[in-house]
Write a protein that holds these residues in place. Structure first.
Motif, short mmCIF file in Angstrom:
data_model
loop_
_atom_site.label_atom_id
_atom_site.label_comp_id
_atom_site.label_asym_id
_atom_site.label_seq_id
_atom_site.Cartn_x
_atom_site.Cartn_y
_atom_site.Cartn_z
N VAL A 2 0.85 -1.20 0.00
CA VAL A 2 0.00 0.00 0.00
C VAL A 2 0.88 1.24 0.00
N GLN A 3 0.53 2.16 -0.87
CA GLN A 3 1.22 3.44 -0.90
C GLN A 3 0.20 4.56 -0.82
N VAL A 4 0.56 5.57 -0.04
CA VAL A 4 -0.31 6.73 0.14
C VAL A 4 0.52 7.96 -0.21
N VAL A 5 0.04 8.75 -1.12
CA VAL A 5 0.79 9.92 -1.57
C VAL A 5 -0.11 11.14 -1.58
N GLU A 6 0.28 12.15 -0.80
CA GLU A 6 -0.48 13.41 -0.76
C GLU A 6 0.21 14.45 -1.63
N SER A 7 -0.57 15.42 -2.05
CA SER A 7 -0.03 16.55 -2.79
C SER A 7 -0.97 17.74 -2.65
N GLY A 8 -0.51 18.89 -3.06
CA GLY A 8 -1.37 20.07 -3.09
C GLY A 8 -1.09 21.11 -2.04
N GLY A 9 -0.21 20.81 -1.08
CA GLY A 9 0.10 21.79 -0.06
C GLY A 9 0.80 23.01 -0.65
N VAL A 23 -3.60 9.93 -3.24
CA VAL A 23 -3.77 8.73 -4.05
C VAL A 23 -3.34 7.53 -3.23
N VAL A 24 -4.22 6.56 -3.13
CA VAL A 24 -3.94 5.34 -2.37
C VAL A 24 -3.87 4.19 -3.37
N SER A 25 -2.74 3.53 -3.42
CA SER A 25 -2.58 2.40 -4.33
C SER A 25 -2.29 1.13 -3.53
N GLY A 26 -2.69 0.02 -4.09
CA GLY A 26 -2.42 -1.26 -3.46
C GLY A 26 -3.33 -1.62 -2.30
N TYR A 27 -4.36 -0.82 -2.08
CA TYR A 27 -5.27 -1.08 -0.94
C TYR A 27 -6.37 -2.02 -1.42
N LYS A 28 -6.51 -3.15 -0.75
CA LYS A 28 -7.37 -4.20 -1.29
C LYS A 28 -8.77 -4.23 -0.75
N TYR A 29 -9.10 -3.37 0.21
CA TYR A 29 -10.41 -3.42 0.83
C TYR A 29 -11.39 -2.49 0.11
N ASP A 30 -12.59 -2.99 -0.09
CA ASP A 30 -13.63 -2.19 -0.73
C ASP A 30 -14.37 -1.31 0.26
#
Length: 127
Positions: A2-9, A23-30
């Motif tokens: 799982v990767q979590v990446v923020e932006s916009g500050g 953006v959250v990638s690799g997260y398997k839960y619905d």
């Protein structure tokens, strides 16, 4: 993984607006609660807003009425629209996801309930 990446500050003046993205990638839960936290040096991480997989939302007292959380589930993107910013909003903002799905955001967001964190994005509001 799982990767979590923020932006916009960014740096803005009092009364300004910013939109943070996550953006959250690799997260398997619905079913999940995805949350935004913020932290200033020397203080605990504060829950700002959360959005559950069903679209229900939570806001802290300081965020309610000024911030809006949203999600684009198809693209695994989450946003925090922040309006009427004040110097009290200056902090590092983090996006976080729980270790397992639950589909419910508690009214008070607790950092201990979240496992996956991004690196943070800095918001600075000048007077």
């Amino acid at each position: 993984q799982v990767q979590v990446v923020e932006s916009g500050g960014d740096s803005v003046q009092t009364g300004g607006s910013l939109t943070l993205s996550c953006v959250v990638s690799g997260y398997k839960y619905d079913r999940y609660c995805l949350a935004w936290f913020r932290q200033v040096p020397g203080k605990e991480r504060e829950g700002v807003s959360g959005i559950a997989s069903d679209g229900s939302t939570r806001y802290s007292n300081s965020a309610r009425g000024r911030f809006t959380v949203s999600q684009d589930r198809s693209n695994h993107q989450f946003s925090l629209q922040m309006n009427n910013l004040t110097p009290n909003d200056t902090a590092m903002y983090y996006c976080a996801a729980p270790a397992s799905g639950g589909g419910y955001c508690y009214s008070v967001l607790d950092a201990n309930d979240f496992h996956y964190w991004g690196q943070g994005t800095q918001v600075t509001v000048s007077s």
